[in-house]
Design a protein around this motif. Sequence first.
Motif, PDB file in Angstrom:
ATOM      1  N   MET A  34       0.832  -1.197   0.000  1.00  0.00           N
ATOM      2  CA  MET A  34       0.000   0.000   0.000  1.00  0.00           C
ATOM      3  C   MET A  34       0.868   1.249   0.000  1.00  0.00           C
ATOM      4  O   MET A  34       1.938   1.272   0.629  1.00  0.00           O
ATOM      5  N   GLY A  35       0.384   2.274  -0.666  1.00  0.00           N
ATOM      6  CA  GLY A  35       1.173   3.491  -0.711  1.00  0.00           C
ATOM      7  C   GLY A  35       0.325   4.736  -0.750  1.00  0.00           C
ATOM      8  O   GLY A  35      -0.878   4.687  -0.993  1.00  0.00           O
ATOM      9  N   TRP A  36       0.984   5.857  -0.482  1.00  0.00           N
ATOM     10  CA  TRP A  36       0.391   7.184  -0.619  1.00  0.00           C
ATOM     11  C   TRP A  36       1.165   7.944  -1.690  1.00  0.00           C
ATOM     12  O   TRP A  36       2.406   7.941  -1.697  1.00  0.00           O
ATOM     13  N   PHE A  37       0.430   8.590  -2.569  1.00  0.00           N
ATOM     14  CA  PHE A  37       0.981   9.468  -3.581  1.00  0.00           C
ATOM     15  C   PHE A  37       0.281  10.823  -3.449  1.00  0.00           C
ATOM     16  O   PHE A  37      -0.768  10.932  -2.809  1.00  0.00           O
ATOM     17  N   ARG A  38       0.856  11.842  -4.050  1.00  0.00           N
ATOM     18  CA  ARG A  38       0.206  13.144  -4.038  1.00  0.00           C
ATOM     19  C   ARG A  38       0.444  13.855  -5.365  1.00  0.00           C
ATOM     20  O   ARG A  38       1.433  13.606  -6.056  1.00  0.00           O
ATOM     21  N   GLN A  39      -0.488  14.753  -5.676  1.00  0.00           N
ATOM     22  CA  GLN A  39      -0.376  15.531  -6.905  1.00  0.00           C
ATOM     23  C   GLN A  39      -0.813  16.960  -6.635  1.00  0.00           C
ATOM     24  O   GLN A  39      -1.964  17.201  -6.265  1.00  0.00           O
ATOM     25  N   ALA A  40       0.117  17.871  -6.817  1.00  0.00           N
ATOM     26  CA  ALA A  40      -0.167  19.293  -6.679  1.00  0.00           C
ATOM     27  C   ALA A  40      -0.537  19.856  -8.047  1.00  0.00           C
ATOM     28  O   ALA A  40      -0.153  19.297  -9.080  1.00  0.00           O
ATOM     29  N   PRO A  41      -1.284  20.958  -8.084  1.00  0.00           N
ATOM     30  CA  PRO A  41      -1.688  21.550  -9.372  1.00  0.00           C
ATOM     31  C   PRO A  41      -0.481  21.835 -10.250  1.00  0.00           C
ATOM     32  O   PRO A  41       0.506  22.444  -9.803  1.00  0.00           O
ATOM     33  N   GLY A  42      -0.557  21.372 -11.488  1.00  0.00           N
ATOM     34  CA  GLY A  42       0.514  21.613 -12.439  1.00  0.00           C
ATOM     35  C   GLY A  42       1.691  20.682 -12.316  1.00  0.00           C
ATOM     36  O   GLY A  42       2.643  20.778 -13.090  1.00  0.00           O
ATOM     37  N   ASN A  43       1.646  19.779 -11.338  1.00  0.00           N
ATOM     38  CA  ASN A  43       2.761  18.848 -11.118  1.00  0.00           C
ATOM     39  C   ASN A  43       2.330  17.416 -11.432  1.00  0.00           C
ATOM     40  O   ASN A  43       1.143  17.091 -11.438  1.00  0.00           O
ATOM     41  N   GLU A  44       3.309  16.577 -11.648  1.00  0.00           N
ATOM     42  CA  GLU A  44       3.024  15.157 -11.819  1.00  0.00           C
ATOM     43  C   GLU A  44       2.769  14.527 -10.448  1.00  0.00           C
ATOM     44  O   GLU A  44       3.209  15.030  -9.413  1.00  0.00           O
ATOM     45  N   ARG A  45       2.057  13.410 -10.466  1.00  0.00           N
ATOM     46  CA  ARG A  45       1.825  12.685  -9.228  1.00  0.00           C
ATOM     47  C   ARG A  45       3.153  12.129  -8.728  1.00  0.00           C
ATOM     48  O   ARG A  45       3.954  11.599  -9.507  1.00  0.00           O
ATOM     49  N   GLU A  46       3.386  12.239  -7.423  1.00  0.00           N
ATOM     50  CA  GLU A  46       4.642  11.778  -6.858  1.00  0.00           C
ATOM     51  C   GLU A  46       4.412  10.855  -5.667  1.00  0.00           C
ATOM     52  O   GLU A  46       3.419  10.968  -4.945  1.00  0.00           O
ATOM     53  N   ALA A  49       4.855   7.658   0.439  1.00  0.00           N
ATOM     54  CA  ALA A  49       5.248   6.617   1.402  1.00  0.00           C
ATOM     55  C   ALA A  49       4.529   5.327   1.054  1.00  0.00           C
ATOM     56  O   ALA A  49       3.490   5.354   0.389  1.00  0.00           O
ATOM     57  N   ALA A  50       5.091   4.196   1.515  1.00  0.00           N
ATOM     58  CA  ALA A  50       4.476   2.903   1.252  1.00  0.00           C
ATOM     59  C   ALA A  50       4.732   1.957   2.415  1.00  0.00           C
ATOM     60  O   ALA A  50       5.682   2.136   3.200  1.00  0.00           O
ATOM     61  N   ILE A  51       3.885   0.898   2.491  1.00  0.00           N
ATOM     62  CA  ILE A  51       3.966  -0.045   3.603  1.00  0.00           C
ATOM     63  C   ILE A  51       3.413  -1.386   3.150  1.00  0.00           C
ATOM     64  O   ILE A  51       2.606  -1.452   2.226  1.00  0.00           O
ATOM     65  N   THR A  52       3.875  -2.453   3.797  1.00  0.00           N
ATOM     66  CA  THR A  52       3.300  -3.771   3.551  1.00  0.00           C
ATOM     67  C   THR A  52       2.465  -4.193   4.752  1.00  0.00           C
ATOM     68  O   THR A  52       2.736  -3.786   5.883  1.00  0.00           O
ATOM     69  N   TRP A  53       1.454  -5.032   4.485  1.00  0.00           N
ATOM     70  CA  TRP A  53       0.578  -5.486   5.559  1.00  0.00           C
ATOM     71  C   TRP A  53       1.277  -6.487   6.478  1.00  0.00           C
ATOM     72  O   TRP A  53       1.067  -6.475   7.692  1.00  0.00           O
ATOM     73  N   ASN A  54       2.085  -7.367   5.914  1.00  0.00           N
ATOM     74  CA  ASN A  54       2.556  -8.488   6.721  1.00  0.00           C
ATOM     75  C   ASN A  54       3.563  -8.071   7.779  1.00  0.00           C
ATOM     76  O   ASN A  54       3.354  -8.303   8.979  1.00  0.00           O
ATOM     77  N   ASP A  55       4.651  -7.418   7.369  1.00  0.00           N
ATOM     78  CA  ASP A  55       5.663  -7.075   8.362  1.00  0.00           C
ATOM     79  C   ASP A  55       5.754  -5.578   8.641  1.00  0.00           C
ATOM     80  O   ASP A  55       6.577  -5.149   9.456  1.00  0.00           O
ATOM     81  N   GLY A  56       4.925  -4.770   7.975  1.00  0.00           N
ATOM     82  CA  GLY A  56       4.916  -3.339   8.233  1.00  0.00           C
ATOM     83  C   GLY A  56       6.148  -2.604   7.758  1.00  0.00           C
ATOM     84  O   GLY A  56       6.421  -1.497   8.228  1.00  0.00           O
ATOM     85  N   SER A  57       6.901  -3.209   6.846  1.00  0.00           N
ATOM     86  CA  SER A  57       8.076  -2.505   6.332  1.00  0.00           C
ATOM     87  C   SER A  57       7.621  -1.277   5.545  1.00  0.00           C
ATOM     88  O   SER A  57       6.565  -1.285   4.929  1.00  0.00           O
ATOM     89  N   SER A 108       7.156   2.673  -4.802  1.00  0.00           N
ATOM     90  CA  SER A 108       7.706   4.001  -5.127  1.00  0.00           C
ATOM     91  C   SER A 108       8.188   4.089  -6.563  1.00  0.00           C
ATOM     92  O   SER A 108       8.276   5.183  -7.120  1.00  0.00           O
ATOM     93  N   GLU A 109       8.496   2.971  -7.189  1.00  0.00           N
ATOM     94  CA  GLU A 109       9.068   2.971  -8.528  1.00  0.00           C
ATOM     95  C   GLU A 109       8.019   2.866  -9.625  1.00  0.00           C
ATOM     96  O   GLU A 109       8.367   2.894 -10.806  1.00  0.00           O
ATOM     97  N   ARG A 110       6.753   2.731  -9.238  1.00  0.00           N
ATOM     98  CA  ARG A 110       5.680   2.562 -10.214  1.00  0.00           C
ATOM     99  C   ARG A 110       4.864   3.823 -10.374  1.00  0.00           C
ATOM    100  O   ARG A 110       4.723   4.612  -9.451  1.00  0.00           O
ATOM    101  N   THR A 111       4.331   4.005 -11.587  1.00  0.00           N
ATOM    102  CA  THR A 111       3.419   5.110 -11.831  1.00  0.00           C
ATOM    103  C   THR A 111       1.999   4.617 -12.076  1.00  0.00           C
ATOM    104  O   THR A 111       1.052   5.351 -11.835  1.00  0.00           O
TER     105      THR A 111
END
Length: 126
Positions: A34-46, A49-57, A108-111
């Motif tokens: 699971m991850g969080w991305f954000r997009q500001a006006p005029g910017n690409e989505r970036e 943060a990200a996390i896994t369910w099993n070990d919380g990494s 983080s490496e995927r769009t």
Amino acid sequence: QVQLVESGGGLVQAGASLRLSCAASGRSVSRYAMGWFRQAPGNEREFVAAITWNDGSTYYADSVKGRFQISRDNAKSTIYLQMNRLKPEDTAVYYCAAEWGTTPQGVSERTLLDAWGQGTQVTVSS
């Protein structure tokens, strides 16, 4: 397929804190990173943060490291993004996302991820 619903956005002043939530539902939720991305006006989505369910990494973008914390509640199938010391440049629409069978760094490496939420607006005033 997993479904994602975000909540918790709003308008705050610089230096304040805010917590976003993302509730996941569907089959095999625990197999997704699971991850969080954000997009500001005029910017690409970036990536934020990200996390896994099993070990919380976790994995963070450098721009939020030390200020934001991602966490999960497996019993509720919900992830959170605790945002502290918010800055005006954190203003954006924040999206929750899920990707099957990868790591937080992989997120983080995927769009184009497998699933996205509808987004929640975070506005930080100076």
